[in-house]
Design a protein around this motif. Structure first.
Motif, PDB file in Angstrom:
ATOM      1  N   MET A   1     -11.777   9.093  -2.302  1.00 30.10           N
ATOM      2  CA  MET A   1     -10.326   9.096  -2.343  1.00 30.10           C
ATOM      3  C   MET A   1      -9.888   7.982  -3.293  1.00 30.10           C
ATOM      4  O   MET A   1     -10.393   6.869  -3.224  1.00 30.10           O
ATOM      5  CB  MET A   1      -9.790   8.855  -0.924  1.00 30.10           C
ATOM      6  CG  MET A   1      -8.291   8.918  -0.819  1.00 30.10           C
ATOM      7  SD  MET A   1      -7.613   8.584   0.831  1.00 30.10           S
ATOM      8  CE  MET A   1      -8.124  10.010   1.723  1.00 30.10           C
ATOM      9  N   ASP A   2      -8.947   8.306  -4.140  1.00 30.18           N
ATOM     10  CA  ASP A   2      -8.493   7.282  -5.081  1.00 30.18           C
ATOM     11  C   ASP A   2      -7.659   6.222  -4.357  1.00 30.18           C
ATOM     12  O   ASP A   2      -7.160   6.465  -3.257  1.00 30.18           O
ATOM     13  CB  ASP A   2      -7.721   7.925  -6.242  1.00 30.18           C
ATOM     14  CG  ASP A   2      -6.379   8.498  -5.830  1.00 30.18           C
ATOM     15  OD1 ASP A   2      -5.462   7.704  -5.543  1.00 30.18           O
ATOM     16  OD2 ASP A   2      -6.240   9.740  -5.800  1.00 30.18           O
ATOM     17  N   PRO A   3      -7.542   5.041  -4.963  1.00 30.16           N
ATOM     18  CA  PRO A   3      -6.844   3.926  -4.288  1.00 30.16           C
ATOM     19  C   PRO A   3      -5.399   4.245  -3.899  1.00 30.16           C
ATOM     20  O   PRO A   3      -4.935   3.832  -2.838  1.00 30.16           O
ATOM     21  CB  PRO A   3      -6.889   2.790  -5.308  1.00 30.16           C
ATOM     22  CG  PRO A   3      -8.021   3.126  -6.212  1.00 30.16           C
ATOM     23  CD  PRO A   3      -8.114   4.623  -6.241  1.00 30.16           C
ATOM     24  N   GLU A   4      -4.698   4.981  -4.748  1.00 29.82           N
ATOM     25  CA  GLU A   4      -3.305   5.329  -4.451  1.00 29.82           C
ATOM     26  C   GLU A   4      -3.215   6.248  -3.239  1.00 29.82           C
ATOM     27  O   GLU A   4      -2.394   6.035  -2.340  1.00 29.82           O
ATOM     28  CB  GLU A   4      -2.665   6.011  -5.665  1.00 29.82           C
ATOM     29  CG  GLU A   4      -1.208   6.386  -5.472  1.00 29.82           C
ATOM     30  CD  GLU A   4      -0.263   5.206  -5.427  1.00 29.82           C
ATOM     31  OE1 GLU A   4       0.863   5.379  -4.955  1.00 29.82           O
ATOM     32  OE2 GLU A   4      -0.665   4.106  -5.851  1.00 29.82           O
ATOM     33  N   ALA A   5      -4.076   7.247  -3.157  1.00 34.64           N
ATOM     34  CA  ALA A   5      -4.083   8.173  -2.025  1.00 34.64           C
ATOM     35  C   ALA A   5      -4.484   7.440  -0.751  1.00 34.64           C
ATOM     36  O   ALA A   5      -3.928   7.695   0.326  1.00 34.64           O
ATOM     37  CB  ALA A   5      -5.029   9.338  -2.304  1.00 34.64           C
ATOM     38  N   SER A   6      -5.430   6.528  -0.877  1.00 35.90           N
ATOM     39  CA  SER A   6      -5.871   5.748   0.273  1.00 35.90           C
ATOM     40  C   SER A   6      -4.738   4.875   0.801  1.00 35.90           C
ATOM     41  O   SER A   6      -4.519   4.785   2.015  1.00 35.90           O
ATOM     42  CB  SER A   6      -7.074   4.887  -0.115  1.00 35.90           C
ATOM     43  OG  SER A   6      -7.504   4.126   0.966  1.00 35.90           O
TER      44      SER A   6
END
Length: 72
Positions: A1-6
């Motif tokens: 999961m990318d940092p923004e989605a996380s």
């Protein structure tokens, strides 16, 4: 999961947890996250709520206490 989605997922869970506390549901973050994940998988939220209520009604058993009567 990318940092923004996380980050968005954490913020969403935190918001849901705050709402849960306001409504005095008694759910902890972990339980709430499991319930949200089950809803995201397509389970019916009303059915999950009924299940949680039913599980809370069941008496809690303590594995350290004996249910076998002792003789005098």
């Amino acid at each position: 999961m990318d940092p923004e989605a996380s980050r968005n997922a954490r913020e969403s869970l935190e918001l849901a947890f705050q709402m849960s506390n306001i409504l005095e549901t008694g759910l902890d973050r972990h339980t709430l996250s499991v319930l949200v994940a089950l809803c995201e998988k397509g389970l019916n939220p009303e059915s999950l709520a009924a299940l949680v209520k039913e599980l809370r009604r069941e008496p809690q058993t303590n594995s350290t206490t004996s249910t076998v009567p002792t003789l005098p």
